[in-house]
Design an enzyme around this catalytic site. Structure first.
Site, PDB file in Angstrom:
ATOM      1  N   SER A 165     -10.684  -5.522   9.577  1.00 48.19           N
ATOM      2  CA  SER A 165     -11.869  -4.783   9.189  1.00 48.19           C
ATOM      3  C   SER A 165     -12.764  -5.790   8.490  1.00 48.19           C
ATOM      4  CB  SER A 165     -11.452  -3.651   8.252  1.00 48.19           C
ATOM      5  OG  SER A 165     -12.437  -2.679   8.176  1.00 48.19           O
ATOM      6  N   GLU A 212      -6.333  -0.965  15.060  1.00 46.49           N
ATOM      7  CA  GLU A 212      -7.170  -1.768  14.165  1.00 46.49           C
ATOM      8  C   GLU A 212      -6.347  -2.896  13.559  1.00 46.49           C
ATOM      9  OE1 GLU A 212      -8.952   0.388  10.917  1.00 46.49           O
ATOM     10  OE2 GLU A 212      -9.045  -1.482   9.779  1.00 46.49           O
ATOM     11  N   ARG A 220       0.550  -5.594  12.990  1.00 43.23           N
ATOM     12  CA  ARG A 220       0.008  -5.101  14.253  1.00 43.23           C
ATOM     13  C   ARG A 220      -0.204  -6.215  15.273  1.00 43.23           C
ATOM     14  NH1 ARG A 220      -4.116  -0.537  11.921  1.00 43.23           N
ATOM     15  NH2 ARG A 220      -2.477   0.824  11.096  1.00 43.23           N
ATOM     16  N   ARG A 256       2.276   0.965  10.718  1.00 44.43           N
ATOM     17  CA  ARG A 256       1.776   1.174   9.356  1.00 44.43           C
ATOM     18  C   ARG A 256       2.912   0.969   8.381  1.00 44.43           C
ATOM     19  NH1 ARG A 256      -1.439   6.065   9.193  1.00 44.43           N
ATOM     20  NH2 ARG A 256      -3.235   4.688   9.200  1.00 44.43           N
ATOM     21  N   ARG A 315       0.837  -1.197   0.000  1.00 43.32           N
ATOM     22  CA  ARG A 315       0.000   0.000   0.000  1.00 43.32           C
ATOM     23  C   ARG A 315       0.869   1.242   0.000  1.00 43.32           C
ATOM     24  NH1 ARG A 315      -4.906  -1.870   4.069  1.00 43.32           N
ATOM     25  NH2 ARG A 315      -5.328  -3.767   2.895  1.00 43.32           N
TER      26      ARG A 315
END
Length: 425
Positions: free
Chosen positions: A354, A351, A392, A279, A264
């Site tokens: 999702s 997070e 994470r 991230r 990403r």
RNA sequence: GGAGGGAUGGCAGAGCGGCCGAAUGCGAGGCUCUUGAAAAGCCUUGAGACGCAAGUCUCCGUGGGUUCAAAUCCCACUCCCUCCGCCA
């Protein structure tokens, strides 16, 4: 893309539902109007074509019957009607382009059960699992980059040297922990999900039609010499596999899982929350994705959420389930549950998954349908969620497992996969 | 990278520029016969758009072109297969 019929058949209700997702009402109106224009132009084109087809057939018949002069006379007139069709076609293309442009900005309709709200602050914590603030009192926790850096299992400087910011180099027990997490997740879900090893580079057509590349934003990396993009998530190849297919109803639901690397660009996201492995431009993930009948999608969503939670439960990580409000939903989703792990080192909920219900929004653009047993076809519903997003979860394990002597205790369920109870380097 | 062959409905596989949305076979569904089944026979069976309907339109890998008319002719591209080269 949404079903344009909803705009012509029930404009007020549909617009009201979209407004909950902060869609400007003018955009919805303009989609409705352009769709109506399109309908009219298509009809004019069809009529013109019908005339021409009938004429052409007459020419053929006259030729066969040897009536040359009559055929020639008719033929001359038909040359003109071809010009008219071309003009109408040009107008149709124009209208369709404008319509596509507007429709591309309209997100999926939020489910009516989704709470109202305009931002993150209106999201609702559904439940919290395994978290007790008392557990963390009287002890200090360091962030994972401190713990892991000192152990030598994470090397941010070398990562920056190789690739720049927001990349990672894992070493020794750190690399082993990553590999163990992947194996653990695949094993945990193997009974309900078919494991797929897909390509990590896909065509423009595929990534566009899964909704991960739009005119307005691109999170994906493009390969220079080929029409290929690195996948931002395993969802892209898993869903792309069935584009333009009509699946037998008996095959549904199709539940897939895939371990992939994800890339990403996250342009503009630098700065906050980017320390360590919070991230990354490149990370490892086990994705769960499925296609099902519309009538089953609510139940499948609940089951998928449960499966994603199970990963965290089995690892003994405290987490909470957050239902996103209408205004905070992602573009393609009608309903989303985020799973957030508590990270004591940074004292934040991060997070890690999702879980999304996409209804027919993705299937419509990708033309993924199924043949109904009673006859006819319909679009499938699609769902996806992270079975385990490594960076994470990796850092949460490091933060939770940190011990006074600087080593990291491995969660019991993970020990067979990592091959040690304690990571000491 | 080089040479050649190919792309048509769920699958296989025909298809002289007009009577081709498309033969035939298989598969699937329905019916007849039968106590039941098999066999046999008959019928149906691609997707989408517009329309109350009748019906009309689009789609033969994709995009362009020729023509009154294209699955069929021409051009470009994509993908698949075979052989050669290179390579984990």
């Amino acid at each position: 893309m949404i079903d344009l019929k909803l705009l012509s058949d029930d404009f007020e209700a549909t617009a009201a539902r979209l407004v909950r997702k902060r869609v400007p009402i003018e955009l919805v109106r303009s989609a409705r109007d352009l769709a109506e224009s399109r309908r009219q132009v298509v009809r004019e084109v069809d009529d013109a074509r019908q005339e021409m087809n009938a004429g052409s057939q007459s020419v053929g018949r006259l030729m066969r019957e040897g009536r040359r002069e009559e055929a020639d006379a008719l033929r001359a007139g038909l040359a003109d009607s071809r010009g008219r069709i071309e003009a109408l076609e040009a107008r149709r293309r124009e209208v369709e382009e404008a319509l596509d442009d507007v429709v591309a900005r309209i997100p999926n309709i939020p489910d009516d059960v989704v709470p109202d709200g305009t931002s993150e602050d209106d999201n609702r914590v559904v439940r919290t699992h395994g978290y007790d603030p008392a557990d963390y009192e009287g002890r200090s926790y360091e962030p994972h980059w401190e713990v892991a850096g000192r152990l030598g299992i994470y090397d941010g400087e070398r990562a920056a040297k190789l690739s720049g910011g927001m990349f990672s180099v894992l070493r020794g027990g750190g690399a082993r922990l990553l590999r163990g997490l992947v194996d653990f997740a695949l094993d945990l879900h193997k009974d309900r999900y078919l494991e797929i090893a897909p390509p990590h580079a896909v065509r423009s057509d595929v990534i566009t039609r899964t909704g991960h590349l739009t005119k307005f934003e691109s999170q994906a990396y493009k390969l220079r010499d080929d029409d290929l993009w690195l996948i931002p998530t395993g969802e892209v190849p898993l869903m792309g596999m069935h584009q333009d297919e009509i699946l037998p109803e008996a095959d549904l639901p199709l539940r897939y899982m895939a371990y992939t690397v994800c890339w990403r660009r996250e342009a503009g996201a630098a700065g906050k929350d980017t320390r360590g492995m919070q991230r990354l431009h490149e990370f490892h993930k086990v994705e769960l994705a499925e296609l099902c009948r519309p009538e089953d999608s609510d139940a499948e969503l609940a089951a998928l959420l449960g499966d994603c939670e199970r990963s965290l439960q089995t690892l003994g990580l405290p987490y909470r389930v957050v239902e996103l409000c209408a205004g905070d939903l992602t573009f393609s989703a009608s309903r989303v549950f985020d799973l957030e792990v508590y990270s004591p080192g940074v004292d934040r909920w991060l997070e890690v998954s999702s879980v999304s219900l996409v209804t027919d929004f993705q299937a419509r653009r990708g033309a993924i349908r199924y043949r109904k047993e009673g006859g006819g076809t319909a679009f499938v519903h699609t769902l996806n969620g992270s079975g385990l997003a490594t960076p994470r979860v990796w850092s949460a394990i490091v933060e939770h497992g940190q011990q006074p002597d600087g080593t990291v205790r491995v969660p019991a369920a993970l020990v067979p996969y990592v091959g040690t109870e304690v990571i000491a380097g």
